[in-house]
Design a protein around this motif. Structure first.
Motif, short mmCIF file in Angstrom:
data_model
loop_
_atom_site.label_atom_id
_atom_site.label_comp_id
_atom_site.label_asym_id
_atom_site.label_seq_id
_atom_site.Cartn_x
_atom_site.Cartn_y
_atom_site.Cartn_z
N VAL A 1 25.39 27.59 29.78
CA VAL A 1 24.03 27.72 29.25
C VAL A 1 23.94 28.60 28.12
O VAL A 1 24.77 29.77 27.90
CB VAL A 1 23.07 28.75 30.06
CG1 VAL A 1 21.76 28.77 29.36
CG2 VAL A 1 22.74 28.04 31.50
N VAL A 2 23.45 28.20 27.02
CA VAL A 2 23.69 28.77 25.48
C VAL A 2 22.36 29.91 25.61
O VAL A 2 21.21 29.55 25.89
CB VAL A 2 23.13 27.84 24.38
CG1 VAL A 2 23.19 28.59 23.20
CG2 VAL A 2 24.37 26.88 24.47
N THR A 3 22.81 31.05 25.51
CA THR A 3 21.55 32.20 25.56
C THR A 3 21.70 32.74 24.15
O THR A 3 22.57 32.66 23.46
CB THR A 3 22.07 33.08 26.60
OG1 THR A 3 22.94 33.93 26.54
CG2 THR A 3 21.96 32.50 28.22
N ASP B 1 15.74 31.40 12.84
CA ASP B 1 16.35 30.24 12.10
C ASP B 1 17.59 30.08 13.03
O ASP B 1 18.34 29.20 13.32
CB ASP B 1 16.98 30.71 10.65
CG ASP B 1 16.01 30.55 9.72
OD1 ASP B 1 14.85 30.11 10.09
OD2 ASP B 1 16.09 31.07 8.59
N GLU B 2 18.41 31.07 13.61
CA GLU B 2 19.38 31.00 14.44
C GLU B 2 19.15 30.08 15.76
O GLU B 2 19.89 29.41 16.29
CB GLU B 2 19.94 32.49 14.81
CG GLU B 2 21.33 32.56 15.50
CD GLU B 2 21.34 34.10 15.86
OE1 GLU B 2 21.02 34.99 15.34
OE2 GLU B 2 22.20 34.22 16.73
N ASN C 1 21.80 21.75 17.06
CA ASN C 1 23.04 21.57 17.40
C ASN C 1 23.50 21.10 18.95
O ASN C 1 24.27 20.29 19.33
CB ASN C 1 24.11 22.77 17.38
CG ASN C 1 24.05 23.01 15.88
OD1 ASN C 1 23.82 22.06 14.96
ND2 ASN C 1 24.30 24.18 15.46
N GLY C 2 22.62 22.08 19.84
CA GLY C 2 22.90 21.70 21.44
C GLY C 2 21.84 20.53 21.93
O GLY C 2 22.15 20.22 23.26
N LYS C 3 21.05 19.84 21.04
CA LYS C 3 19.92 19.22 21.57
C LYS C 3 19.21 19.59 22.98
O LYS C 3 19.19 18.81 23.69
CB LYS C 3 20.66 17.79 21.73
CG LYS C 3 21.29 16.93 20.60
CD LYS C 3 21.76 15.65 20.76
CE LYS C 3 22.19 15.19 19.58
NZ LYS C 3 23.25 15.55 18.80
#
Ligand code: AMP
Length: 143
Positions: free
Chosen positions: A80-82, A90-91, A98-100
């Motif tokens: 998981v991207v947190t 923006d981040e 990028n991660g769709k």
């Protein structure tokens, strides 16, 4: 604008599920709470994964109705991207692009402290753009 600002407006509640529950439970909770993703947590509250409406669709496409009995742990995304509270819009937009994916859980000090969806990002980005345009109109009117 930061994630902390967004959560200050929308609140820090996150709908969670355990890995032993089923894909059918996910479909039920997504519908009942009118959301697109659920964070999978362990008994200690730690983030184990995330499961979204796309995972439910894929599970049913692969296994038909029987997939609704499948445990969440077999279908969730484990990596998981947190983000943290200080992250900017923006981040977050970059992470989603990028991660769709369209959901980013917020983790602070190892604890789940909120979630930001693409809807939150669009809403706050539009407000920022509108404020910038208004400032420009005010500047031109007084110049
Ligand atoms: P979504 O666009 O959020 O419905 O998710 C699309 C796919 O990405 C699904 O397989 C999710 O399990 C996965 N996903 C959603 N959010 C995240 C995230 N923050 N980090 C990693 N994967 C995610």
């Amino acid at each position: 604008m930061s994630v902390e600002h967004i959560l200050g407006e929308k609140g820090r509640d996150v709908v969670t599920i355990s890995p032993e529950q089923t894909i059918g439970d996910v479909a039920d909770m997504l519908s009942r709470h009118r959301i697109g993703a659920i964070v999978v947590t362990g008994e200690d509250g730690g983030v184990l994964g995330i499961v979204s409406e796309r995972d439910v669709v894929r599970a049913v496409a692969d296994g038909g109705g029987a997939a609704l009995q499948q445990p969440v742990g077999e279908r969730m995304t484990r990596r998981v991207v947190t983000c943290g509270l200080a992250a900017g819009i923006d981040e977050i937009m970059g992470l989603m692009t990028n991660g769709k994916f369209r959901h980013v859980p917020v983790v602070e000090g190892g604890r789940l402290g909120g979630i930001v969806s693409i809807g939150d990002v669009v809403k706050h980005r539009l407000a920022e753009v509108e404020a910038e345009h208004q400032a420009m109109r005010d500047y031109i009117a007084t110049a």
